[in-house]
Design a protein around this motif. Sequence first.
Motif, PDB file in Angstrom:
ATOM      1  N   VAL B   8       0.873  -1.178   0.000  1.00 29.49           N
ATOM      2  CA  VAL B   8       0.000   0.000   0.000  1.00 29.49           C
ATOM      3  C   VAL B   8       0.905   1.221   0.000  1.00 29.49           C
ATOM      4  O   VAL B   8       1.560   1.518   0.998  1.00 29.49           O
ATOM      5  CB  VAL B   8      -0.937   0.006   1.225  1.00 29.49           C
ATOM      6  CG1 VAL B   8      -1.745   1.301   1.275  1.00 29.49           C
ATOM      7  CG2 VAL B   8      -1.857  -1.205   1.191  1.00 29.49           C
ATOM      8  N   GLU B   9       0.946   1.898  -1.135  1.00 31.63           N
ATOM      9  CA  GLU B   9       1.875   3.017  -1.284  1.00 31.63           C
ATOM     10  C   GLU B   9       1.166   4.356  -1.088  1.00 31.63           C
ATOM     11  O   GLU B   9      -0.050   4.439  -1.244  1.00 31.63           O
ATOM     12  CB  GLU B   9       2.534   2.955  -2.673  1.00 31.63           C
ATOM     13  CG  GLU B   9       3.584   1.860  -2.712  1.00 31.63           C
ATOM     14  CD  GLU B   9       3.964   1.414  -4.132  1.00 31.63           C
ATOM     15  OE1 GLU B   9       3.275   1.796  -5.081  1.00 31.63           O
ATOM     16  OE2 GLU B   9       4.950   0.660  -4.257  1.00 31.63           O
ATOM     17  N   GLY B  10       1.959   5.365  -0.728  1.00 37.12           N
ATOM     18  CA  GLY B  10       1.405   6.711  -0.663  1.00 37.12           C
ATOM     19  C   GLY B  10       0.735   7.073   0.649  1.00 37.12           C
ATOM     20  O   GLY B  10      -0.030   8.040   0.712  1.00 37.12           O
ATOM     21  N   ILE B  11       1.006   6.321   1.703  1.00 37.11           N
ATOM     22  CA  ILE B  11       0.393   6.671   2.986  1.00 37.11           C
ATOM     23  C   ILE B  11       1.047   7.911   3.587  1.00 37.11           C
ATOM     24  O   ILE B  11       0.402   8.713   4.238  1.00 37.11           O
ATOM     25  CB  ILE B  11       0.455   5.462   3.958  1.00 37.11           C
ATOM     26  CG1 ILE B  11      -0.590   4.438   3.506  1.00 37.11           C
ATOM     27  CG2 ILE B  11       0.227   5.893   5.403  1.00 37.11           C
ATOM     28  CD1 ILE B  11      -0.759   3.267   4.422  1.00 37.11           C
ATOM     29  N   GLY B  12       2.323   8.094   3.321  1.00 38.17           N
ATOM     30  CA  GLY B  12       2.994   9.305   3.794  1.00 38.17           C
ATOM     31  C   GLY B  12       3.214   9.320   5.287  1.00 38.17           C
ATOM     32  O   GLY B  12       3.085   8.299   5.960  1.00 38.17           O
ATOM     33  N   ASP B  13       3.519  10.491   5.792  1.00 39.09           N
ATOM     34  CA  ASP B  13       3.854  10.636   7.195  1.00 39.09           C
ATOM     35  C   ASP B  13       2.601  10.485   8.061  1.00 39.09           C
ATOM     36  O   ASP B  13       1.540  10.989   7.726  1.00 39.09           O
ATOM     37  CB  ASP B  13       4.470  12.026   7.400  1.00 39.09           C
ATOM     38  CG  ASP B  13       5.348  12.066   8.625  1.00 39.09           C
ATOM     39  OD1 ASP B  13       5.767  10.988   9.095  1.00 39.09           O
ATOM     40  OD2 ASP B  13       5.611  13.172   9.112  1.00 39.09           O
ATOM     41  N   ASP B 200      11.143   3.258   2.597  1.00 36.47           N
ATOM     42  CA  ASP B 200      10.343   3.648   1.439  1.00 36.47           C
ATOM     43  C   ASP B 200       8.949   4.091   1.821  1.00 36.47           C
ATOM     44  O   ASP B 200       8.108   4.332   0.964  1.00 36.47           O
ATOM     45  CB  ASP B 200      10.239   2.483   0.452  1.00 36.47           C
ATOM     46  CG  ASP B 200      11.600   1.875   0.143  1.00 36.47           C
ATOM     47  OD1 ASP B 200      12.601   2.562   0.386  1.00 36.47           O
ATOM     48  OD2 ASP B 200      11.635   0.732  -0.320  1.00 36.47           O
ATOM     49  N   GLN B 201       8.688   4.178   3.124  1.00 37.26           N
ATOM     50  CA  GLN B 201       7.355   4.551   3.558  1.00 37.26           C
ATOM     51  C   GLN B 201       6.278   3.693   2.910  1.00 37.26           C
ATOM     52  O   GLN B 201       5.303   4.189   2.363  1.00 37.26           O
ATOM     53  CB  GLN B 201       7.112   6.048   3.312  1.00 37.26           C
ATOM     54  CG  GLN B 201       8.041   6.876   4.206  1.00 37.26           C
ATOM     55  CD  GLN B 201       7.673   8.342   4.231  1.00 37.26           C
ATOM     56  OE1 GLN B 201       7.701   8.999   3.206  1.00 37.26           O
ATOM     57  NE2 GLN B 201       7.334   8.855   5.408  1.00 37.26           N
ATOM     58  N   VAL B 202       6.487   2.391   2.950  1.00 42.32           N
ATOM     59  CA  VAL B 202       5.425   1.447   2.601  1.00 42.32           C
ATOM     60  C   VAL B 202       5.111   0.665   3.877  1.00 42.32           C
ATOM     61  O   VAL B 202       5.562  -0.452   4.056  1.00 42.32           O
ATOM     62  CB  VAL B 202       5.836   0.489   1.465  1.00 42.32           C
ATOM     63  CG1 VAL B 202       4.679  -0.456   1.111  1.00 42.32           C
ATOM     64  CG2 VAL B 202       6.277   1.266   0.243  1.00 42.32           C
ATOM     65  N   PRO B 203       4.347   1.271   4.777  1.00 44.08           N
ATOM     66  CA  PRO B 203       4.156   0.659   6.093  1.00 44.08           C
ATOM     67  C   PRO B 203       2.999  -0.339   6.139  1.00 44.08           C
ATOM     68  O   PRO B 203       2.738  -0.916   7.193  1.00 44.08           O
ATOM     69  CB  PRO B 203       3.864   1.859   6.994  1.00 44.08           C
ATOM     70  CG  PRO B 203       3.198   2.841   6.083  1.00 44.08           C
ATOM     71  CD  PRO B 203       3.753   2.616   4.698  1.00 44.08           C
ATOM     72  N   VAL B 204       2.336  -0.525   5.031  1.00 46.58           N
ATOM     73  CA  VAL B 204       1.187  -1.427   5.012  1.00 46.58           C
ATOM     74  C   VAL B 204       1.266  -2.311   3.778  1.00 46.58           C
ATOM     75  O   VAL B 204       1.628  -1.837   2.694  1.00 46.58           O
ATOM     76  CB  VAL B 204      -0.155  -0.646   4.990  1.00 46.58           C
ATOM     77  CG1 VAL B 204      -1.348  -1.611   5.001  1.00 46.58           C
ATOM     78  CG2 VAL B 204      -0.245   0.333   6.157  1.00 46.58           C
ATOM     79  N   ALA B 205       0.962  -3.588   3.946  1.00 45.64           N
ATOM     80  CA  ALA B 205       0.838  -4.477   2.801  1.00 45.64           C
ATOM     81  C   ALA B 205      -0.412  -5.333   2.988  1.00 45.64           C
ATOM     82  O   ALA B 205      -0.904  -5.507   4.108  1.00 45.64           O
ATOM     83  CB  ALA B 205       2.074  -5.362   2.651  1.00 45.64           C
ATOM     84  N   VAL B 206      -0.890  -5.842   1.880  1.00 43.43           N
ATOM     85  CA  VAL B 206      -2.117  -6.626   1.902  1.00 43.43           C
ATOM     86  C   VAL B 206      -1.810  -8.024   1.377  1.00 43.43           C
ATOM     87  O   VAL B 206      -1.142  -8.169   0.353  1.00 43.43           O
ATOM     88  CB  VAL B 206      -3.193  -5.956   1.012  1.00 43.43           C
ATOM     89  CG1 VAL B 206      -4.406  -6.874   0.837  1.00 43.43           C
ATOM     90  CG2 VAL B 206      -3.599  -4.609   1.613  1.00 43.43           C
TER      91      VAL B 206
END
Lengths: 343, 343
Positions: B8-13, B200-206
Amino acid sequence: MRLEILPVEGIGDVTPGDDLAELITGAAPWLRDDDVLVVTSKIVSKAEGRLVEVPADGPERDEARVRALESETARVVARRGPTTIVQTHHGFVMAAAGIDASNVDKTHLVLLPADSDASARRLRADLAARGLDVAVIVSDTMGRAWRNGLTDVALGASGIDALLDHRGEIDPYGNELSLTQMAVVDELSAAAELVKGKCDQVPVAVVRGYPRRVSDADAGVRVLIRDAESDMFGLGTAEAHAQGLRDAAVITDAAQVGDFADPEAGMAAAQRALELVGDVATPGTQIVGSFDHMRLTPGGDEPAGLIRLGVIAHRLRAALAAEGFATRLEIDDQGATLRFGEA
Amino acid sequence: MRLEILPVEGIGDVTPGDDLAELITGAAPWLRDDDVLVVTSKIVSKAEGRLVEVPADGPERDEARVRALESETARVVARRGPTTIVQTHHGFVMAAAGIDASNVDKTHLVLLPADSDASARRLRADLAARGLDVAVIVSDTMGRAWRNGLTDVALGASGIDALLDHRGEIDPYGNELSLTQMAVVDELSAAAELVKGKCDQVPVAVVRGYPRRVSDADAGVRVLIRDAESDMFGLGTAEAHAQGLRDAAVITDAAQVGDFADPEAGMAAAQRALELVGDVATPGTQIVGSFDHMRLTPGGDEPAGLIRLGVIAHRLRAALAAEGFATRLEIDDQGATLRFGEA
């Protein structure tokens, strides 16, 4: 990045001498370059004939299991009840050395592959000979310290770096990462396990889309093995505790005692040792001393008081050993002198 | 079965008070029912405000880190050099209690979520309120005993059973599986890590396509936590060894000694204790005994011999304690009697 985890179905029973590359490509004609193939060690062992014939039941079966375990063990790490955790000759720390009686007929035990990195290299080469450029991981199910439940990890690998090193990378806040080396072959093994069943004869899974790094295709998983000296958990808690008691029984009187780099540390350790032992030692013995020695003299001249002085002297030695100090004991007819210092 | 692992990309800070359900569904409008959402604990902690303000550098920063570690520690498991491994209040065994200074500005440390199962439940409920029926896992990167490299594991879960129990299943050879409980939430966390970057600020995956079992949606990961008593590695090797030495220093003279269930075992243990101590003890003291006691008498009447007798008596007690036996020491003016038996 986007991964797929695909089971390889229809491999069926594997027997000694089977060509795994043929079985796998037959079952998965859809394999393609850059796939990561995760193969359960059990079928590797079976193909390699790493089987031990055992009686189907009775005490002879138990005896044969004990013999197999002994032959696969480099050192025993911990025991409790029926569980024996050992370090294998490969260096893996596993219950029962990874010897398994499941998914095999009742008259055989399955040992781990003798050299699981070599097994991974061979299978990768056999697949390369068929025109496929893939990574191969040989995996097995393993227990862990501190957490219930098992996970799959890698026992062997070829065509992929076992560790992905993030050290030196800078995060978005400008912090340099210092300690992060990810055991990606273990994570790939765990991911693959999710599509394998324990009884469903799906011993192979494919991870597709993973951008593996390959700085040394043949390095294998040795880099994951922590040697006993640098492992903070190289021995079970009960075993290490018993070793401490045994070591207390054999502190030699004539040990070399080094000078203190830090006399204050010696003073503080001596104080802690006296407090620890003071709680249980019957009074009578007099103790005076400094940062590097104690002098013990009896309160009177009864033989029992002298015997007790000896007991107290050895208790103090054990307490100082727990603080990491070497001690030397000098006994004379007036008492005893305990010298202590750097080990 | 066939899984997909999707970043899940683009979550940001993420900052305190942020609504994670909103951030995640905004970044991943493609989420759908039955997905397993694996969320790095760091952004959960940030959203929940589990941050500690610290100086950006200098000794004050180190002191603040030590204080934060103390407050997050239930007990220290092992220490070596700069590394402290502790059990947290949640029960997790982790270096530095999982406190992290990466992916946060230099004036803050990130603590673990206070109750990571509750965090997973809340996020799952918030997503359910948006019409999504998913499982949620809160994950973190953790070291292990015996193996180099880190892997991601689950600190919290909701809507999925942490363990998948294969016990009682029958394999194709008719063997019943006896010990196999897979920590699937840890394997899902590891799988998810493969598509997350550290910087890379990808803190979530599915994880999509995993047929999760849900016998108790709110049970969380507590079932994965092994309590210290049943853990064979509840204490570091060096710490357990030092505790053995300390225990040798404080064996009380008046301990209760139980009868032997097995006199032969007592005889064998006494023999081993004598052999162990005999190697280092100066001769002179005479020892006679049986399966439940030893009588020590001095070789002559010099005071030094009596003191040495006391030393030897305590050495034997330490050796018998290592064998698991309780001892009682009775000192008189002719010598000492060491009684031993079941603890």
